[in-house]
Design an enzyme around this catalytic site. Structure first.
Site, PDB file in Angstrom:
ATOM      1  N   ARG A 167       0.827  -1.212   0.000  1.00 56.95           N
ATOM      2  CA  ARG A 167       0.000   0.000   0.000  1.00 56.95           C
ATOM      3  C   ARG A 167       0.862   1.264   0.000  1.00 56.95           C
ATOM      4  O   ARG A 167       0.556   2.252   0.658  1.00 56.95           O
ATOM      5  CB  ARG A 167      -0.963  -0.003   1.192  1.00 56.95           C
ATOM      6  CG  ARG A 167      -1.869  -1.215   1.242  1.00 56.95           C
ATOM      7  CD  ARG A 167      -2.808  -1.288   0.047  1.00 56.95           C
ATOM      8  NE  ARG A 167      -3.561  -2.542   0.084  1.00 56.95           N
ATOM      9  CZ  ARG A 167      -3.209  -3.648  -0.566  1.00 56.95           C
ATOM     10  NH1 ARG A 167      -2.122  -3.655  -1.337  1.00 56.95           N
ATOM     11  NH2 ARG A 167      -3.942  -4.744  -0.494  1.00 56.95           N
ATOM     12  N   SER A 217     -11.164  -0.556   3.263  1.00 53.63           N
ATOM     13  CA  SER A 217     -10.373  -1.135   4.351  1.00 53.63           C
ATOM     14  C   SER A 217      -9.657  -0.017   5.104  1.00 53.63           C
ATOM     15  O   SER A 217      -8.893   0.745   4.527  1.00 53.63           O
ATOM     16  CB  SER A 217      -9.360  -2.127   3.783  1.00 53.63           C
ATOM     17  OG  SER A 217      -8.578  -2.692   4.804  1.00 53.63           O
ATOM     18  N   GLU A 287      -4.718   2.566   6.818  1.00 59.05           N
ATOM     19  CA  GLU A 287      -4.502   2.535   5.374  1.00 59.05           C
ATOM     20  C   GLU A 287      -5.188   3.727   4.729  1.00 59.05           C
ATOM     21  O   GLU A 287      -4.716   4.263   3.733  1.00 59.05           O
ATOM     22  CB  GLU A 287      -5.068   1.231   4.804  1.00 59.05           C
ATOM     23  CG  GLU A 287      -4.981   1.088   3.308  1.00 59.05           C
ATOM     24  CD  GLU A 287      -5.523  -0.248   2.832  1.00 59.05           C
ATOM     25  OE1 GLU A 287      -6.188  -0.276   1.783  1.00 59.05           O
ATOM     26  OE2 GLU A 287      -5.278  -1.269   3.498  1.00 59.05           O
TER      27      GLU A 287
END
Length: 295
Positions: A167, A217, A287
């Site tokens: 990520r 998420s 995230e």
């Protein structure tokens, strides 16, 4: 209206909650929708010359905009959304919808993009975050990108220079903005590609609260653990702050169930981080990006 930017779609004091997946976010001083690279360059040149801050919002799918909004220019690439094929290379502008781009690959029986068939957001945001799911990620198929530097210059970045990680990409540090990206795909069997995409979309519908506004998420996967399981083990499933709730369907998601605010999101995220760390010793790392000013 800014005379120097006449002809460009620019909206003043526009509430960003109308453009974010969470349905939260205060106003942007100027919300701009360039139709091409020339209009984009005009906006950035004007902002830099007049010392006005600017940023690109993307599709705002893995993002929380604070309730006080964003000062200066917010640029959205909705109109920069072309997708082109050259052999097995797919090139997409930054504003192209990620899910729709995977459908282009499927239509032409090209494999490699199936993992992203249900990930909301734009191509630019997907490259920025190295978006991924079910064992695949952007880094696996990325070739190169054209980016706009903070100074308003356009340059090319290779896969090696992008320095992808989990990520993560280098442009999270440099401030470069993706304008377009190229991806290396492979010829595949159309029926097999369709079956795999149907399978992944079925899994998403079973496991994720797609019926509610959310930022996707919320936390990165901690080494050796699953964020959702840690949150469940801390008895936080269904925990609510204001109008925002830890999803009962998937504890890794936070959903806007009752006209929640960005502050509700931030307070719930902070509470989950504290409680999980107390219960397990593991500190969760968000995230989701949080930007803008608080009220």
């Amino acid at each position: 209206m800014i005379a120097e930017l006449e002809g460009i779609d620019i909206r003043e004091n526009e509430a960003l909650k109308h453009y974010t997946y969470t349905q939260v976010g205060g106003p942007a001083d100027f919300l701009a929708f360039p139709r091409n690279h020339y209009e984009l360059s005009r906006i950035v040149d004007y902002a830099n010359h007049n010392h006005i801050p600017w940023m690109v919002l993307g599709n705002a799918s893995n993002l929380i905009v604070r309730d006080g909004g964003i000062r200066g220019f917010v640029i959205m690439f909705d109109k920069l959304n072309a997708v082109r094929l050259n052999g097995y290379t797919l090139e997409a502008e930054a504003g192209a919808n990620l899910i729709e781009t995977t459908k282009v690959a499927k239509f032409h029986s090209l494999t490699g993009f199936e993992f992203a068939c249900g990930i909301p957001g734009s191509i630019g945001g997907a490259v920025f975050m190295n978006a991924g799911a079910y064992g695949g990620e952007i880094a696996h198929i990325f070739l190169s990108a054209k980016v706009l530097t903070p100074e308003g210059k356009i340059k090319k970045i290779s896969a090696r220079e992008m320095a992808f990680g989990y990520r993560h990409s280098v442009i999270q540090e440099t401030g470069d903005i993706v304008i377009s990206a190229k991806f290396a795909l492979k010829p595949g069997n159309h029926d097999s590609i369709c079956q795999e995409m149907n399978r992944l979309n079925h899994l998403r519908k079973l496991k994720q609260p797609l019926e509610f506004p959310s930022c996707g998420s919320v936390f990165k996967r901690p080494p050796g653990h699953f964020a959702g399981q840690l949150i469940m083990d801390a008895n936080l499933k269904g925990h609510r702050v204001g109008g925002v709730e830890v999803s009962k369907k998937h504890a890794g998601f936070m959903i806007n169930v009752a006209d929640g605010s960005a502050k509700d999101y931030e307070d719930l995220i902070a509470h989950v981080i504290r409680t999980v760390e107390q219960a397990s010793g593991v500190r969760l790392e968000p995230e989701v990006r949080i930007i803008g000013e608080s009220l």
